[in-house]
Design an enzyme around this catalytic site. Structure first.
Site, PDB file in Angstrom:
ATOM      1  N   GLY A   1       0.833  -1.187   0.000  1.00 38.08           N
ATOM      2  CA  GLY A   1       0.000   0.000   0.000  1.00 38.08           C
ATOM      3  C   GLY A   1       0.875   1.247   0.000  1.00 38.08           C
ATOM      4  O   GLY A   1       2.021   1.214   0.451  1.00 38.08           O
ATOM      5  N   CYS A   2       0.347   2.360  -0.506  1.00 34.58           N
ATOM      6  CA  CYS A   2       1.158   3.574  -0.657  1.00 34.58           C
ATOM      7  C   CYS A   2       1.575   4.158   0.698  1.00 34.58           C
ATOM      8  O   CYS A   2       2.766   4.423   0.935  1.00 34.58           O
ATOM      9  CB  CYS A   2       0.430   4.612  -1.496  1.00 34.58           C
ATOM     10  SG  CYS A   2      -1.242   5.028  -0.927  1.00 34.58           S
ATOM     11  N   TYR A   3       0.610   4.357   1.599  1.00 38.00           N
ATOM     12  CA  TYR A   3       0.968   4.829   2.932  1.00 38.00           C
ATOM     13  C   TYR A   3       1.893   3.831   3.620  1.00 38.00           C
ATOM     14  O   TYR A   3       2.805   4.208   4.365  1.00 38.00           O
ATOM     15  CB  TYR A   3      -0.284   5.002   3.800  1.00 38.00           C
ATOM     16  CG  TYR A   3      -1.012   6.307   3.658  1.00 38.00           C
ATOM     17  CD1 TYR A   3      -0.377   7.522   3.911  1.00 38.00           C
ATOM     18  CD2 TYR A   3      -2.357   6.344   3.299  1.00 38.00           C
ATOM     19  CE1 TYR A   3      -1.059   8.724   3.812  1.00 38.00           C
ATOM     20  CE2 TYR A   3      -3.050   7.541   3.203  1.00 38.00           C
ATOM     21  CZ  TYR A   3      -2.387   8.734   3.456  1.00 38.00           C
ATOM     22  OH  TYR A   3      -3.066   9.921   3.354  1.00 38.00           O
ATOM     23  N   ALA A   4       1.653   2.548   3.384  1.00 35.36           N
ATOM     24  CA  ALA A   4       2.434   1.516   4.055  1.00 35.36           C
ATOM     25  C   ALA A   4       3.922   1.643   3.740  1.00 35.36           C
ATOM     26  O   ALA A   4       4.762   1.505   4.626  1.00 35.36           O
ATOM     27  CB  ALA A   4       1.923   0.136   3.661  1.00 35.36           C
ATOM     28  N   VAL A   5       4.264   1.905   2.477  1.00 36.02           N
ATOM     29  CA  VAL A   5       5.681   2.040   2.118  1.00 36.02           C
ATOM     30  C   VAL A   5       6.330   3.174   2.895  1.00 36.02           C
ATOM     31  O   VAL A   5       7.445   3.046   3.421  1.00 36.02           O
ATOM     32  CB  VAL A   5       5.857   2.298   0.604  1.00 36.02           C
ATOM     33  CG1 VAL A   5       7.339   2.354   0.248  1.00 36.02           C
ATOM     34  CG2 VAL A   5       5.172   1.245  -0.212  1.00 36.02           C
TER      35      VAL A   5
END
Length: 338
Positions: A145-149
């Site tokens: 996920g984008c936030y996760a990275v």
């Protein structure tokens, strides 16, 4: 002809960014781009910036179309990948940009997404210890996920080194509007977004279990903020030190050791803060560390392009590993400015 690829969901922002990156890839050739509601339309009707695809039209999103490629990218809404994958040949290499196969815990999936848990694939963040080899040996990879990275790259090395506590991690992260997808929504209109910041999904963001799974954090509070920009994420990750008197130089040393030699994760020189604009169009993450002089908490700030390292760039990086290609092929560590 190089390795053939198909992009499902190519009419969206992440799908369009995938097409842009693949157009410049030396070893991958796009043979199909699907967009169910846009089937039959030229790709350039929706993505006028992609002039090299002037002869390509969107196909219907079907397993028959996708199965003709050596590797398939799925840039579909969460929950839409599993049924399509079930119809693909088992040996077909697939990178899923959605959330369907990221979580190992079925209960966490049910709690944050709802519906049946489709299963678990190899997690697609090469910078995690040992993960690069696992990705290279896999036929099915779940993109991050984008936030996760942005959070995992900042936090995982610190927890692994025992430098910070795994409890009570606090994240505040701002993202551009493209992270919400291309569907028309009142809250994403320019007149609604301009000169405004607003929090959303407070206390229940779907990337929390993914971040906990990848970092070992046991409790994490995340507040996402919609920012008036098209693309980019800036995250601040705050964690309690494991022992008093922790110095920022110790934090920087752990991050430096974790990412030394990594092509896409960059610890900035002391005193320089990450900027979303500096990562625009790139596959890079920029990091900086601090220790709060009042609370003593460790704070790591990170910036990335949510459509780059947060989605399409990450997917291409994973595909390169799965295919035995140069990991950096078709990708740039350099952003675009102004």
């Amino acid at each position: 002809m190089g390795v053939t690829v198909a992009v499902a969901g190519a009419s969206g922002y992440a799908g369009g960014e995938l097409l842009r990156l693949l157009a410049g890839h030396p070893d991958l050739e796009v043979i199909a781009a699907t967009g169910h509601s846009h089937a039959g339309q030229p790709v350039t009707d929706l993505h006028p910036q992609l002039v090299s695809y002037g002869d390509l039209v969107f196909s219907d999103t079907s397993a028959d179309v996708l199965a003709a490629a050596d590797l398939v990218f799925l840039a579909l809404p969460h929950g839409a990948s599993a049924a399509l994958v079930a119809e693909l040949p088992g040996h077909r290499k697939v990178v899923d940009l959605g959330a369907d196969f990221r979580l190992a815990d079925a209960a966490a999936w049910q709690r944050y997404y709802g519906g049946a848990h489709a299963g678990t694939w190899t997690y697609g963040l090469p910078e995690l210890p040992g993960q690069r080899a696992v990705i290279a040996a896999s036929d099915r990879v779940a993109n991050t996920g984008c936030y996760a990275v942005s959070v995992i790259t900042a936090l995982a090395p610190l927890i692994a080194a025992g430098l910070v506590e795994a409890e009570d991690v606090v994240v505040v992260a701002s993202s551009g509007t493209s992270g919400a997808g291309r569907a028309a929504k009142l809250s994403l209109l320019g007149t609604e977004v301009m000169a405004d910041l607003s929090a959303y999904k407070v206390g229940a963001h779907q990337h929390v279990p993914e971040i906990r799974q990848a970092t070992g954090a046991r409790s994490l509070s995340m507040t996402p903020v919609l920012a008036p920009m098209a693309r980019g994420i800036l995250a601040t990750v705050a964690a309690r030190p494991s022992s008093p008197g922790l110095q920022v130089e110790q934090v920087r040393e752990v991050l430096h050791h974790a990412y030394a030699g990594e092509p896409f994760v960059h610890l900035l020189p002391a005193g320089r803060q990450p900027h979303t604009a500096a990562t625009l169009g790139s596959n890079s993450v920029q990091l900086q560390a601090a220790v709060d002089i009042d609370s003593g908490r460790v704070i790591v700030t990170s910036a990335l392009d949510n459509l780059g390292k947060g989605a399409a760039g990450q997917a291409v990086q994973n595909a390169n590993l799965m295919l035995g290609l140069d990991e950096t092929a078709g990708l740039s560590a350099n952003g675009v400015a102004p």
